[in-house]
Design a protein around this motif. Structure first.
Motif, PDB file in Angstrom:
ATOM      1  N   VAL A 416       4.211  -1.077   5.532  1.00  0.00           N
ATOM      2  CA  VAL A 416       3.588  -0.282   4.477  1.00  0.00           C
ATOM      3  C   VAL A 416       4.374  -0.386   3.177  1.00  0.00           C
ATOM      4  CG1 VAL A 416       4.773   1.913   4.947  1.00  0.00           C
ATOM      5  CG2 VAL A 416       2.450   1.921   4.018  1.00  0.00           C
ATOM      6  N   GLU A 419       3.423  -3.512   1.388  1.00  0.00           N
ATOM      7  CA  GLU A 419       2.053  -3.450   0.865  1.00  0.00           C
ATOM      8  C   GLU A 419       1.933  -2.556  -0.365  1.00  0.00           C
ATOM      9  OE1 GLU A 419      -0.275  -4.036   5.166  1.00  0.00           O
ATOM     10  OE2 GLU A 419      -0.120  -2.050   4.234  1.00  0.00           O
ATOM     11  N   VAL A 420       2.735  -1.524  -0.455  1.00  0.00           N
ATOM     12  CA  VAL A 420       2.547  -0.496  -1.484  1.00  0.00           C
ATOM     13  C   VAL A 420       3.507  -0.656  -2.670  1.00  0.00           C
ATOM     14  CG1 VAL A 420       2.709   1.991  -1.933  1.00  0.00           C
ATOM     15  CG2 VAL A 420       1.610   1.156   0.159  1.00  0.00           C
ATOM     16  N   ARG A 459       6.602   7.977  -5.919  1.00  0.00           N
ATOM     17  CA  ARG A 459       6.489   6.887  -4.951  1.00  0.00           C
ATOM     18  C   ARG A 459       5.822   7.388  -3.667  1.00  0.00           C
ATOM     19  NH1 ARG A 459      11.663   4.677  -7.083  1.00  0.00           N
ATOM     20  NH2 ARG A 459      12.893   5.715  -5.461  1.00  0.00           N
ATOM     21  N   LYS A 462       2.059   7.318  -3.836  1.00  0.00           N
ATOM     22  CA  LYS A 462       1.420   6.013  -3.714  1.00  0.00           C
ATOM     23  C   LYS A 462       1.000   5.710  -2.277  1.00  0.00           C
ATOM     24  CE  LYS A 462       2.837   2.520  -6.094  1.00  0.00           C
ATOM     25  NZ  LYS A 462       3.645   1.441  -6.700  1.00  0.00           N
ATOM     26  N   LEU A 463       1.665   6.364  -1.277  1.00  0.00           N
ATOM     27  CA  LEU A 463       1.306   6.120   0.126  1.00  0.00           C
ATOM     28  C   LEU A 463      -0.034   6.760   0.486  1.00  0.00           C
ATOM     29  CD1 LEU A 463       4.775   6.748   1.838  1.00  0.00           C
ATOM     30  CD2 LEU A 463       3.696   4.540   1.385  1.00  0.00           C
ATOM     31  N   ASP A 512      -1.107   5.393   9.843  1.00  0.00           N
ATOM     32  CA  ASP A 512      -1.501   3.979   9.788  1.00  0.00           C
ATOM     33  C   ASP A 512      -1.801   3.515  11.211  1.00  0.00           C
ATOM     34  OD1 ASP A 512      -1.944   1.329   9.318  1.00  0.00           O
ATOM     35  OD2 ASP A 512       0.086   0.878   8.592  1.00  0.00           O
TER      36      ASP A 512
END
Length: 515
Positions: A416, A419-420, A459, A462-463, A512
């Motif tokens: 993750v 990806e982020v 931050r 953003k997840l 996830d």
């Protein structure tokens, strides 16, 4: 000689005994001195390091165990090097039972080779009070004076301040109004104050819990060994062997050459405090308690016992400890084929017996091939344990499971993060002082860096994870500590700590769900 690192700037407190029978007390009080024995070593300033002193003790006393050599080294090093002018010293008076003398160290270590043999190792002392009643001392501090060592540090519960007050005022002010505390200090003080014939007994797990631990990692073992040595204690049997549910005793080491306490170890094996923690898993860490039957048992009884206990095999051992072999379902089947009415002796098969300190790695194939092996105790006198192939599989799984769980959690965090976040954001997550140019993707981050990465609200946002931010960070940090501990080999599987690892993984799987 070199010097130990002293905590803080204030004076330390020490106990120095006046001989096994108080034979040095009168002269010590009359001339303002304290003495220790060990005249065989000559001038202690000849030894620049503890290692040199230890080697000299071994040469002077070649029949003395490594445990005692290590203990004597610590006492003499403290007397000659660590004790400083201004430190407080207490001398319990055997010539005046129930009384102690208190003074301050007034000079550096001296060697007086012209003196009688028990009066050559010397420190000058300014005696402040020479007739203090032990009844004036609160129980926790009084217990500290029960150590059998000739030289012992008194550090528990603000001992130096209290001893100074006791010398000048005749009363012990106590430790913040408390007389007793729990933890490792209390345990060691209690153990050191006991008669060697009635030692403090507890399980290995309980011992670890006094230091707030549950697993025998290398740092934990080193910490406990140091604490034991400082109080002149060891464990019987070694706390580094066997299951954490096994019972051990805390027993004293010797004080001076020729003392009764110096021979207190007896025939049973004790923990060698000079040994470096063993990184190899040995059979002594694994065997289950042994269930056995005597040669006089009926074979039907043995079969019933095995069914009831769900055993695949059982040892045949007489009451005098004689080991005859094992009975297994395979050997029982062969006995019934060979005879219509077999007895126990017809079903006994030979079985491998190994010492408790045999390396597990060398015996894995043997265990899986034979199905089981028996293990002798630390004295190599009796067969007391068994390791089966099922035990080995179960133990391997228990030891490997935390690594598997943490690896999956870490892989999910890496996926993750890649990806982020950008490379710049990943580099910003590095703790202060760490090299950031080496970070190109999430796999370059340490596990602890994820907390730095995710603690910033922008931050975290953003997840898009719908879970509590602070709780997740706390869990992440808890697992970081567990992961670091796992990197230090320990023969004990995780207990409740595994709940934290599983909890983190469950959260990551929920936010996830991808495999």
């Amino acid at each position: 000689m070199g010097s130990d690192i002293r905590p803080g700037n204030g004076p330390l407190a020490w106990m120095v005994r006046g001989g096994q029978q108080g034979e040095r007390e009168a002269r010590a009080l009359r001339e303002g001195l304290v003495f220790v024995g060990w005249h065989e070593l000559g001038n202690l300033t000849a030894y620049q390091t503890r290692q040199q002193l230890s080697e000299a003790i071994h040469l002077a006393f070649p029949a003395t165990s490594r445990n005692v050599v290590s203990n004597w080294t610590g006492q003499l090093w403290r007397f000659a090097t660590t004790m400083r002018e201004g430190d407080l010293v207490v001398m319990p008076l055997r010539s005046q039972p129930g009384r102690i003398a208190i003074g301050k160290i007034a000079g550096a270590y001296e060697y007086r080779g012209h003196e009688p043999k028990d009066f050559q190792q010397v420190r000058k002392v300014d005696w402040i009070a020479t007739d203090v009643s032990v009844e004036a001392i609160r129980p926790d501090l009084r217990a500290s004076l029960g150590s059998l060592l000739t030289v012992c540090g008194l550090s528990r519960n603000d001992a130096a301040r209290r001893i100074n007050h006791l010398a000048n005022n005749g009363t012990d002010p106590g430790f913040d109004g408390q007389e007793e505390v729990t933890g490792s200090d209390e345990l060691l003080e209690d153990a050191a104050s006991r008669d060697p014939g009635s030692p403090r007994r507890l399980t290995i797990l309980n011992l670890l819990e006094h230091w707030g631990e549950r697993r025998r990692t290398s740092p934990v073992i080193a910490t406990i060994k140091t604490a034991l040595a400082d109080k002149g204690l060891t464990t019987r049997p070694p706390f580094t062997e066997g299951s954490v549910s096994d019972e051990i005793a805390l027993i004293p080491l010797g004080s001076e050459p020729g003392s009764a306490a110096g021979e207190a170890e007896g025939p049973a094996r004790t923990q060698d405090l000079s040994e470096v923690g063993d990184m190899s898993l040995r059979l002594g860490n694994l065997p289950a308690p042994l269930v056995s039957v005597p040669m006089t048992a009926d074979l039907t009884y043995v079969k019933t016992l095995m069914l009831r206990r769900q055993f695949s095999q059982v040892a045949v051992i007489d009451e005098n400890g004689t080991f005859h072999g094992a009975v297994s379902w395979e050997s029982i089947g062969k006995a019934h084929i060979a005879s219509t009415a077999p007895a126990l002796k017809d079903a006994i098969q030979s079985a491998m017996v190994v010492d408790h300190d045999a390396l597990l790695l060398d015996l894995i194939e043997v265990i899986y091939s034979a199905g089981f092996i028996f293990v002798r105790d630390a004295d190599r006198a009796r067969v007391t344990g068994i390791v089966t192939a099922a035990d080995l599989s179960s133990r391997s799984g228990a030891l490997a499971r935390p690594f598997v769980l943490i690896e999956e959690a870490e892989n999910r965090l890496r996926r993750v993060a890649d990806e982020v976040f950008t490379v710049e954001e990943l580099r910003a997550a590095m703790p202060p002082g760490r090299q950031r140019d080496d970070v190109h993707q999430a796999k370059d981050l340490s596990f602890g860096a994820y907390r730095f990465l995710l603690r910033e609200p922008h931050r975290w946002a953003k997840l898009g994870w719908n879970i509590d931010h602070q709780l997740f960070l706390e869990l992440l940090d808890e697992v970081r500590v567990i992961r670091n501990a796992l990197m230090h080999f320990a023969p004990d599987p995780l207990g409740k700590e595994e709940q934290a690892v599983s909890g983190l993984l469950n959260i990551l799987r929920a936010v996830d769900p991808r495999p």
